[in-house]
Design a protein around this motif. Structure first.
Motif, PDB file in Angstrom:
ATOM      1  N   PHE A  71       8.943  27.625 -10.323  1.00 45.37           N
ATOM      2  CA  PHE A  71       9.052  27.947  -8.897  1.00 45.37           C
ATOM      3  C   PHE A  71       8.352  26.871  -8.070  1.00 45.37           C
ATOM      4  O   PHE A  71       7.200  26.522  -8.322  1.00 45.37           O
ATOM      5  N   GLY A  72       9.064  26.330  -7.100  1.00 42.98           N
ATOM      6  CA  GLY A  72       8.494  25.310  -6.223  1.00 42.98           C
ATOM      7  C   GLY A  72       8.565  23.902  -6.777  1.00 42.98           C
ATOM      8  O   GLY A  72       8.197  22.940  -6.098  1.00 42.98           O
ATOM      9  N   GLU A  73       9.045  23.724  -8.016  1.00 42.19           N
ATOM     10  CA  GLU A  73       9.157  22.392  -8.595  1.00 42.19           C
ATOM     11  C   GLU A  73      10.362  21.646  -8.019  1.00 42.19           C
ATOM     12  O   GLU A  73      11.400  22.236  -7.749  1.00 42.19           O
ATOM     13  N   THR A  74      10.219  20.357  -7.853  1.00 46.82           N
ATOM     14  CA  THR A  74      11.297  19.501  -7.384  1.00 46.82           C
ATOM     15  C   THR A  74      11.569  18.431  -8.440  1.00 46.82           C
ATOM     16  O   THR A  74      10.757  18.210  -9.341  1.00 46.82           O
ATOM     17  N   LEU A  75      12.714  17.755  -8.324  1.00 49.91           N
ATOM     18  CA  LEU A  75      13.079  16.758  -9.320  1.00 49.91           C
ATOM     19  C   LEU A  75      12.080  15.611  -9.378  1.00 49.91           C
ATOM     20  O   LEU A  75      11.819  15.059 -10.451  1.00 49.91           O
ATOM     21  N   ASP A  76      11.519  15.225  -8.227  1.00 46.33           N
ATOM     22  CA  ASP A  76      10.560  14.128  -8.261  1.00 46.33           C
ATOM     23  C   ASP A  76       9.274  14.534  -8.986  1.00 46.33           C
ATOM     24  O   ASP A  76       8.659  13.726  -9.691  1.00 46.33           O
ATOM     25  N   ARG A  77       8.887  15.808  -8.878  1.00 46.67           N
ATOM     26  CA  ARG A  77       7.710  16.284  -9.612  1.00 46.67           C
ATOM     27  C   ARG A  77       7.991  16.342 -11.106  1.00 46.67           C
ATOM     28  O   ARG A  77       7.127  16.032 -11.927  1.00 46.67           O
ATOM     29  N   ALA A 133      10.139  14.403 -12.662  1.00 43.44           N
ATOM     30  CA  ALA A 133      10.159  13.010 -13.101  1.00 43.44           C
ATOM     31  C   ALA A 133       8.750  12.464 -13.266  1.00 43.44           C
ATOM     32  O   ALA A 133       8.458  11.719 -14.211  1.00 43.44           O
ATOM     33  N   ALA A 134       7.848  12.839 -12.380  1.00 44.14           N
ATOM     34  CA  ALA A 134       6.458  12.386 -12.483  1.00 44.14           C
ATOM     35  C   ALA A 134       5.801  12.947 -13.738  1.00 44.14           C
ATOM     36  O   ALA A 134       5.019  12.258 -14.404  1.00 44.14           O
ATOM     37  N   GLN A 135       6.140  14.196 -14.082  1.00 41.56           N
ATOM     38  CA  GLN A 135       5.555  14.827 -15.265  1.00 41.56           C
ATOM     39  C   GLN A 135       6.022  14.162 -16.553  1.00 41.56           C
ATOM     40  O   GLN A 135       5.234  13.930 -17.467  1.00 41.56           O
ATOM     41  N   HIS A 136       7.325  13.853 -16.640  1.00 45.82           N
ATOM     42  CA  HIS A 136       7.885  13.347 -17.887  1.00 45.82           C
ATOM     43  C   HIS A 136       7.888  11.821 -17.979  1.00 45.82           C
ATOM     44  O   HIS A 136       7.814  11.271 -19.074  1.00 45.82           O
ATOM     45  N   TYR A 137       8.006  11.149 -16.831  1.00 44.68           N
ATOM     46  CA  TYR A 137       8.081   9.688 -16.840  1.00 44.68           C
ATOM     47  C   TYR A 137       6.847   9.003 -16.258  1.00 44.68           C
ATOM     48  O   TYR A 137       6.675   7.798 -16.410  1.00 44.68           O
ATOM     49  N   GLY A 138       6.012   9.805 -15.558  1.00 47.19           N
ATOM     50  CA  GLY A 138       4.891   9.201 -14.858  1.00 47.19           C
ATOM     51  C   GLY A 138       5.335   8.434 -13.630  1.00 47.19           C
ATOM     52  O   GLY A 138       4.592   7.620 -13.090  1.00 47.19           O
TER      53      GLY A 138
END
Length: 225
Positions: free
Chosen positions: A175-181, A183-188
């Motif tokens: 909930f509240g997650e966006t694609l850029d977040r 991407a930051a989690q998995h790719y940094g």
């Protein structure tokens, strides 16, 4: 605000097209793959040179929880479907009654955008863990080992929308997650969100529902010129 979408259910599809739904999605999947290499004699050397012989079939293992307590249903209605995957089916292609030649069916594991190779059920262990007062089984744990049925181009798990044999990670959108977040989690790197959007055919990144499964593709390899 719209309600969160229901989680996508995993299932097994048999060679004859029958669908066996998982009552609960597996918590994890384990993939095993090995190759056979032989060592040639290397007199006077520290180690022999290895020569590739052949690839071995991949194995996908998973554990399923089967619980019918809420419905009061006999859980063997579901475990028997798994046991049937180990039974010989004379109606399958390649069977010959006159030669007493037959085999069990192959199956495929599907979960949202993830699809396994064609595999046979090499091993199945069912443990019943809860019973009604009359002895009827209500809960069981099924451990399956699926072994690759034949040589195929695809990996054990793949995302068909990407048209590549790259092994992917799966992310459940919170909930509240966006694609850029994500991407930051998995790719940094949050600017890599377009890779995720393309892999999942996302047209509007703001229309994604919490609970949606997203395939996280591997980053493309940069080749030196």
């Amino acid at each position: 605000m719209s309600a969160p979408s229901a989680p996508v259910k995993a299932f097994l599809r048999t060679e004859r097209g029958t669908r066996i739904d998982c009552l609960f999605n597996p918590a994890e999947l384990t993939i095993t793959k090995s190759n056979t290499w032989n060592a040639s004699e290397n007199k006077g050397g520290n180690a022999p040179e290895l020569r590739f012989q052949a690839g071995q079939p991949g194995t996908l293992t998973l554990s399923l929880t089967l619980d019918t307590t809420a419905k009061g249903e006999d859980v063997t209605n579901h475990t028997n479907k798994l046991l049937d995957l180990l039974k010989v089916d004379p109606a399958l292609a390649g069977s010959d009654r006159q030669r007493n030649k037959a085999r069990p069916p192959w199956v495929e594991f599907h979960w949202g955008k993830l699809h396994s190779f064609k595999a046979i059920v090499e091993r199945l262990q069912i443990k019943f863990t809860f019973f009604a007062s009359d002895g009827m089984p209500l809960r069981a744990k099924a451990d399956l080992a699926l072994k690759q049925y034949k040589d195929e181009a695809e990996r054990p798990l793949q995302n068909p929308t990407s048209h590549t044999p790259t092994l992917h990670t799966v992310h459940r959108l919170g909930f509240g997650e966006t694609l850029d977040r994500v991407a930051a989690q998995h790719y940094g790197d949050p600017t890599r969100w377009r890779l995720i959007a393309e892999a999942n055919s996302v047209v509007d990144p703001f229309a994604l529902e919490p609970g949606s499964l997203l395939v996280i593709p591997e980053l493309p390899v940069r080749r030196r010129g």
